[in-house]
Structure formats: C-alpha cells, structure tokens
Write a protein that holds these residues in place. Structure first.
Motif, PDB file in Angstrom:
ATOM      1  N   ALA A  13      -4.068   5.703  -1.228  1.00 53.21           N
ATOM      2  CA  ALA A  13      -3.209   6.667  -0.534  1.00 53.21           C
ATOM      3  C   ALA A  13      -3.878   8.029  -0.442  1.00 53.21           C
TER       4      ALA A  13
ATOM      5  N   GLN B  11      -4.097   7.611   4.017  1.00 53.63           N
ATOM      6  CA  GLN B  11      -3.036   8.296   4.755  1.00 53.63           C
ATOM      7  C   GLN B  11      -3.259   8.210   6.261  1.00 53.63           C
TER       8      GLN B  11
ATOM      9  N   LYS C 271      -0.554   6.481   8.679  1.00 51.29           N
ATOM     10  CA  LYS C 271       0.047   7.204   9.804  1.00 51.29           C
ATOM     11  C   LYS C 271      -0.286   6.535  11.133  1.00 51.29           C
TER      12      LYS C 271
ATOM     13  N   VAL D  38       3.335   9.416   0.173  1.00 55.02           N
ATOM     14  CA  VAL D  38       3.074   8.773   1.467  1.00 55.02           C
ATOM     15  C   VAL D  38       4.208   7.809   1.808  1.00 55.02           C
TER      16      VAL D  38
END
Length: 107
Positions: free
Chosen positions: A11, A16, A20, A45
């Motif tokens: 993470a 990330q 996303k 996250v």
C-alpha cells in the motif's frame, strides 16, 4: 457481468497508484483486499477507496478465497503460492477485463 476480484500486496506509493487506477478506471474489476507491513497505510488506502479488507500480513491476502487476481511488487516472495495461479500486472488486468481505452497514469 461479474467483476474480477483483485488483491493488492503493498500500500505504498506504487500500490496506491494501482489501487486508484483500478478503483477509478476499471469498472470490470473490484479490489477486495489490500495488505502492507505498515497496516495503518493499508487501512488508510482501504478506507479512502472503499476496499472491504486490509491486512498487515500478505498471507491473509493469499488465503482470501474471493481473490482471483493478484497485483504485487513483491512477486518473488509469493511465487511459490499455488492457489492464485496468476500474479498479474495492471496492464495485463486491463487486457483481461477487455478494456479498449483507459485513462490511467500507468498505461
């Protein structure tokens, strides 16, 4: 159409970006778990992106029966795991999800 269930190991910054990109740009996939040795990072996250499960130990992700595909920057550590036959890159996930054009910083 059933969504492809994805797990992410890591993470940090790269994890990330993957999370996303999948959450915002790949409607055919759903992240069901994320793990990081720094569990607070995984929790942050998960809460930000609505990921239902987060773990400190990546073995929890490997043992999650929902996960069909795995994204990890630590491929060598999990290479021997047999339950998830394919560790997958984000680009390959896009191809498997049959997406022709995706606005993602990774592609």
């Amino acid at each position: 159409m059933e969504k492809l269930k994805v797990g992410i190991i890591g993470a940090g910054r790269i994890g990330q970006v993957h999370a996303k990109s999948i959450t915002y740009h790949i409607p055919q996939a759903e992240i069901v778990a994320i793990s990081d040795i720094f569990v607070d990072g995984a929790k942050k996250v998960a809460e930000e992106l609505g990921i239902p499960n987060y773990y400190q130990d990546y073995h929890e992700i490997l043992n999650n029966p929902e996960i069909q595909r795995l994204i990890s920057e630590k491929q060598q550590k999990i290479a021997a795991h047999q339950r998830i036959p394919m560790r997958i890159s984000l680009a390959r996930l896009l191809r498997q999800a049959s997406i022709s054009s995706v606005k993602s910083p990774l592609i």
